[in-house]
Enzyme design. Sequence first.
Site, PDB file in Angstrom:
ATOM      1  N   CYS A   2       0.076   6.175   4.672  1.00 58.95           N
ATOM      2  CA  CYS A   2       1.003   7.093   5.306  1.00 58.95           C
ATOM      3  C   CYS A   2       0.548   8.520   5.040  1.00 58.95           C
ATOM      4  CB  CYS A   2       2.396   6.903   4.732  1.00 58.95           C
ATOM      5  SG  CYS A   2       2.918   5.193   4.724  1.00 58.95           S
ATOM      6  N   ARG A  28      -3.307   8.880   9.763  1.00 60.98           N
ATOM      7  CA  ARG A  28      -3.185   8.019   8.576  1.00 60.98           C
ATOM      8  C   ARG A  28      -2.139   6.930   8.752  1.00 60.98           C
ATOM      9  NH1 ARG A  28      -5.390  10.303   3.785  1.00 60.98           N
ATOM     10  NH2 ARG A  28      -4.109   8.871   2.626  1.00 60.98           N
ATOM     11  N   TRP A  76       2.950   4.164   8.021  1.00 61.10           N
ATOM     12  CA  TRP A  76       2.273   2.909   8.359  1.00 61.10           C
ATOM     13  C   TRP A  76       3.055   1.843   7.597  1.00 61.10           C
ATOM     14  CZ3 TRP A  76      -0.253  -1.162   5.949  1.00 61.10           C
ATOM     15  CH2 TRP A  76      -1.101  -1.940   6.753  1.00 61.10           C
ATOM     16  N   ASN A 102       4.323   7.048  -0.065  1.00 58.54           N
ATOM     17  CA  ASN A 102       3.169   6.284   0.396  1.00 58.54           C
ATOM     18  C   ASN A 102       2.842   5.296  -0.716  1.00 58.54           C
ATOM     19  OD1 ASN A 102       0.783   5.350   1.424  1.00 58.54           O
ATOM     20  ND2 ASN A 102      -0.375   7.245   1.067  1.00 58.54           N
ATOM     21  N   GLY A 103       2.793   4.001  -0.397  1.00 55.11           N
ATOM     22  CA  GLY A 103       2.475   3.025  -1.437  1.00 55.11           C
ATOM     23  C   GLY A 103       3.445   1.865  -1.403  1.00 55.11           C
ATOM     24  N   GLU A 488     -20.989  -4.747  12.302  1.00 55.51           N
ATOM     25  CA  GLU A 488     -20.360  -3.459  12.544  1.00 55.51           C
ATOM     26  C   GLU A 488     -20.033  -3.278  14.033  1.00 55.51           C
ATOM     27  OE1 GLU A 488     -18.951  -1.413  10.781  1.00 55.51           O
ATOM     28  OE2 GLU A 488     -18.926   0.465  11.902  1.00 55.51           O
ATOM     29  N   LYS A 492     -16.235  -2.691  15.393  1.00 58.64           N
ATOM     30  CA  LYS A 492     -15.828  -1.531  16.199  1.00 58.64           C
ATOM     31  C   LYS A 492     -15.074  -1.984  17.442  1.00 58.64           C
ATOM     32  CE  LYS A 492     -16.068   1.038  13.963  1.00 58.64           C
ATOM     33  NZ  LYS A 492     -16.567   1.105  12.625  1.00 58.64           N
ATOM     34  N   GLU A 495     -11.598  -3.402  16.573  1.00 57.23           N
ATOM     35  CA  GLU A 495     -10.666  -2.371  16.109  1.00 57.23           C
ATOM     36  C   GLU A 495     -10.048  -1.565  17.233  1.00 57.23           C
ATOM     37  OE1 GLU A 495     -13.227  -0.050  13.359  1.00 57.23           O
ATOM     38  OE2 GLU A 495     -11.396   0.059  12.164  1.00 57.23           O
ATOM     39  N   HIS A 511     -26.333 -23.294  13.464  1.00 58.15           N
ATOM     40  CA  HIS A 511     -25.599 -24.124  12.494  1.00 58.15           C
ATOM     41  C   HIS A 511     -24.122 -24.246  12.857  1.00 58.15           C
ATOM     42  CE1 HIS A 511     -29.142 -24.437  10.050  1.00 58.15           C
ATOM     43  NE2 HIS A 511     -29.285 -23.119  10.110  1.00 58.15           N
ATOM     44  N   LYS A 608      -6.118   5.084   8.770  1.00 61.54           N
ATOM     45  CA  LYS A 608      -7.438   5.545   8.385  1.00 61.54           C
ATOM     46  C   LYS A 608      -7.810   5.159   6.962  1.00 61.54           C
ATOM     47  CE  LYS A 608     -11.312   7.658   8.830  1.00 61.54           C
ATOM     48  NZ  LYS A 608     -12.334   6.908   9.569  1.00 61.54           N
TER      49      LYS A 608
END
Length: 613
Positions: A2, A28, A76, A102-103, A488, A492, A495, A511, A608
Amino acid sequence: MCGIVGGISSSGTVLAHLVEGLRVLEYRGYDSCGVAVAEGGSVTVRRKVGRLAELERVLADGALGQARAGIGHTRWATHGKPSDENAHPHSDGSGKLALVHNGIIENYLELRRELIAEGRKFHSETDTEVLTLLVGREYDLGKSLGDAVRAALARVRGYYAIAVISTGASPALVGARHGPPLVAAQTSDGAWLASDVLALMPHTRDVIYIEDGEVVELSPGKVAITNLAGEPVTRVPLRIEWDAEAASKGGFAHHMLKEIFEQPDVLARTAFDRIASVHGDVAFEGAGWDDALLKRIKRVQVIACGTALHAGMIARYMIEGLARVPVDFDFASEFRYREPCLAPDTLALAITQSGETADTLAALRLARELGAYPASICNAIGSTVVRESEATILTHAGPEIGVASTKAFTAQVVAAFLLAVRLARARGMIDEARGRELLDDLRRLRPRMEGLLSDNTVHRVRAIAERHLKAKGFFFLGRGLNFPIALEGALKLKEISYVHAEGYAAGEMKHGPIALIEPGMPVVVISSTGRVTDKVRSNIEQVKARGGHVIVIGSDADSRSLGDESIEVPEASEWLSPVLNVIPLQLFAYHHALMRGCDIDKPRNLAKSVTVE
Ligand code: M6R
């Protein structure tokens, strides 16, 4: 996760500053937001589910415009869905106090039961409201806000950065930290706090990082820190060198796009001043990377999350290949709970953009406890990971605002390469001439990156993205140093475009996963010139034989000629090919997401900096 802001001023209203701070921090966390201001003997809260624009509509009546002290929050969600009721700030019902957090408060259920038994009322599903009521209970006893916060925090278990505001004879603003970051700053007529220095930049570049177990009391022109026992703590402000402009979009449609295009400069900032050409070596500033220490190191343990872990996987190839030191890597969230065994003389290397990722930090602390030498590659000077590392390589990527990491990643890979060369030189695995050759390759990378970021590449990538807009899923394949690039590229796309994408080691397809290939399925293959090129070509053939639609990215012309579509990437030394190959994949995800109408800089469900578990 947050965003927190707070301010107190003797000379003017703080509301506009709080809103601007929230705008800067919205990346954030962005499912709801709110402010609380102390004015006229009471604290008024306004909060709203949705983006900041919703809150601004509520504030447009101008009723809170004169307040001299306030706090703000962009959320968030962890406990309780995004809603007006669960949005912060929370108040204790007295009209005298409000709190943002935040937490996670881990013992919130037992505290909630205790408070309910006392007859206190709850209006949200959050853990934060518990902490608010605890502070309120202490404040009602006549304690100062600072003392009330210290007493309340003594009851909680968990992780927090908080800001609390109260009215009384005069407004008071207090912050505290245990885990998630909190930074404060004083100006001649004000004092400010935030969860990220970015929000303090409009006020000053001299900031004070609050540490775990500290409480900060702010008044106009003054920031006073104490520990939880109330004993004063002295801390010198730290100067932030970049300016707020670095965090703007600078004419680009999105932060992510700007950050992709910044990569050639980021490479130069991260690497060039550290290249000691005469010695074919790398000179890191600060202590901790000297020959004596690096000769002693027997293993490297990389710990990181998400994109940063992909950089760490590339670091393994580089360090093992050049310096011949064994490297292990692990998701920080797995490392911290799996009772790891670390060999003596292990260098624990945390890789992190923010330096505040909860899992990475916990893993680094654990590695230190287990006897490892704690080191980091990090983008945030003053962050907790940097402060807890014996040695750090700062990545100088500048503020990265887009939630999807791009420039921070390339900077991490470049930093890992520098470290591999330094280790190799310190341990005598390469001589001066070979060191010089490797570092010259690095210097030559910048014009190649610039060339790759041409209109031509962008146009081709966009056209490919458009042709596959309706695809149900993608495979990304690579081998060797470019296997993490496949991971990666897939990350991307997931996301920001919300499309299923799987990154895989090309040699592993046979496999199992090759069973998923059906006619027309887009398979992106990264293939650059190097020791596994022949192998990758065979893997392309295997996919084509099953009808897969192959898109080849890389410098190997033969591989490209096998593909149904391709993007040419300039030649580079094999060690550095990941830095170039990732760029078309970043652009691919960007354009795919753009054409699908996704919110590129603020993708759903993400934040973020992941400062909670
Ligand atoms: O700040 P950190 O580098 O520690 O963050 C680690 C991950 O959360 C981060 O890389 C995440 O995977 C990004 N959203 C990827 O684009």
